[in-house]
Design a protein around this motif. Sequence first.
Motif, PDB file in Angstrom:
ATOM      1  N   VAL A 143      -6.177 -45.435 -34.416  1.00 13.65           N
ATOM      2  CA  VAL A 143      -5.997 -44.977 -33.034  1.00 13.65           C
ATOM      3  C   VAL A 143      -5.210 -46.039 -32.272  1.00 13.65           C
ATOM      4  O   VAL A 143      -5.560 -47.225 -32.321  1.00 13.65           O
ATOM      5  N   PRO A 144      -4.125 -45.671 -31.586  1.00 20.59           N
ATOM      6  CA  PRO A 144      -3.351 -46.661 -30.832  1.00 20.59           C
ATOM      7  C   PRO A 144      -4.226 -47.409 -29.830  1.00 20.59           C
ATOM      8  O   PRO A 144      -5.224 -46.871 -29.323  1.00 20.59           O
ATOM      9  N   ALA A 145      -3.819 -48.625 -29.543  1.00 17.94           N
ATOM     10  CA  ALA A 145      -4.563 -49.421 -28.564  1.00 17.94           C
ATOM     11  C   ALA A 145      -4.468 -48.806 -27.178  1.00 17.94           C
ATOM     12  O   ALA A 145      -5.374 -48.959 -26.349  1.00 17.94           O
TER      13      ALA A 145
ATOM     14  N   LEU B 178       2.295 -42.730 -38.717  1.00 16.37           N
ATOM     15  CA  LEU B 178       1.444 -43.302 -37.670  1.00 16.37           C
ATOM     16  C   LEU B 178       0.841 -42.197 -36.800  1.00 16.37           C
ATOM     17  O   LEU B 178      -0.332 -42.272 -36.414  1.00 16.37           O
ATOM     18  N   ARG B 179       1.628 -41.196 -36.513  1.00 15.31           N
ATOM     19  CA  ARG B 179       1.091 -40.075 -35.734  1.00 15.31           C
ATOM     20  C   ARG B 179      -0.010 -39.347 -36.518  1.00 15.31           C
ATOM     21  O   ARG B 179      -1.029 -38.948 -35.949  1.00 15.31           O
ATOM     22  N   ARG B 180       0.215 -39.195 -37.818  1.00 18.83           N
ATOM     23  CA  ARG B 180      -0.799 -38.526 -38.640  1.00 18.83           C
ATOM     24  C   ARG B 180      -2.076 -39.356 -38.707  1.00 18.83           C
ATOM     25  O   ARG B 180      -3.187 -38.825 -38.609  1.00 18.83           O
ATOM     26  N   TYR B 181      -1.931 -40.681 -38.874  1.00 19.17           N
ATOM     27  CA  TYR B 181      -3.113 -41.550 -38.893  1.00 19.17           C
ATOM     28  C   TYR B 181      -3.890 -41.440 -37.585  1.00 19.17           C
ATOM     29  O   TYR B 181      -5.122 -41.460 -37.574  1.00 19.17           O
ATOM     30  N   HIS B 182      -3.159 -41.302 -36.474  1.00 14.30           N
ATOM     31  CA  HIS B 182      -3.818 -41.145 -35.173  1.00 14.30           C
ATOM     32  C   HIS B 182      -4.580 -39.820 -35.138  1.00 14.30           C
ATOM     33  O   HIS B 182      -5.759 -39.762 -34.742  1.00 14.30           O
ATOM     34  N   GLU B 183      -3.926 -38.751 -35.568  1.00 20.03           N
ATOM     35  CA  GLU B 183      -4.572 -37.432 -35.549  1.00 20.03           C
ATOM     36  C   GLU B 183      -5.810 -37.396 -36.447  1.00 20.03           C
ATOM     37  O   GLU B 183      -6.792 -36.719 -36.140  1.00 20.03           O
TER      38      GLU B 183
END
Length: 278
Positions: free
Chosen positions: A31-33, A21-26
């Motif tokens: 992107v988290p809500a 999840l952190r990688r998908y955000h980076e």
Amino acid sequence: MTERLTIGEFSRITHLSIRTLRRYHEQGLLVPAEVDPVTGYRYYSPEQVRPAQTVRRFRDLDLPLADLRRFLEAEAGARGGAADRETARQVVTAHLRRLEDRLGRTQRAVEALRELLDPGAERTVILEVLPPQRVHAVSLDVPEGAGLDWYDTAMRDLDAAVGHRPVLPPGGRYAHELFTEGHGHATVYLPAETPLPPGAPATVRELDLPSRTAVVATHCGPHDDLDLTYGAVGSFAARHGLRAQNLVEEVYLVGPRDTDQPERWRTLVAWLTDPGHT
């Protein structure tokens, strides 16, 4: 924000690791809500569960990041119009086609390997005399790394010269260097019953193919395992002491011009032999 999930809760729901999840955000894929500006904690909404799982499936299927971003951007804007929905559809359709092609290649590679590992498997090869033939032909020296564009160009010129689809199938005569060195001389032809018409492309000429003795096999299906047919033909020639000319001929009995079903293709492979050693 009334409904929010911590990254740990979101991880348990989606079966995506916190690291993923952190990688998908980076990567800008998910992107988290909300991100707490003080602690940096990430929070997600329940509406992000399906997008997260969609991203995972696409990445499992090796969709390139650039295409995945295009899809996600189109999906985000899909409520606004048909253009975004069409973009999303095109991304998915193109990738599914690539996956189907890859699967087909894998299946054919498995079939070829099974044949190679089967001591009893043997392709039918015969010694045959090919009759003389008048053809319209395009000859050229194929440069290294040329791909198959040269063949398509030659066939377009031949089609323009013939003016209608011939009854007999097209063929090609290729110097061995095309296979051993990646470049060499090639002649692509169409059988011709009539003289070359006025106004035909300058690349096209009339050519009389002589009677020629050849070791022959008919390759069935796509060309992924065409090397197996070549191997059978070359082995036959070697076992029977037949010395090959520096030339191989292929006749496309049934090919892409006839059907879009590769399993129906039939290609005659003729290993031309030295007339003095038949």
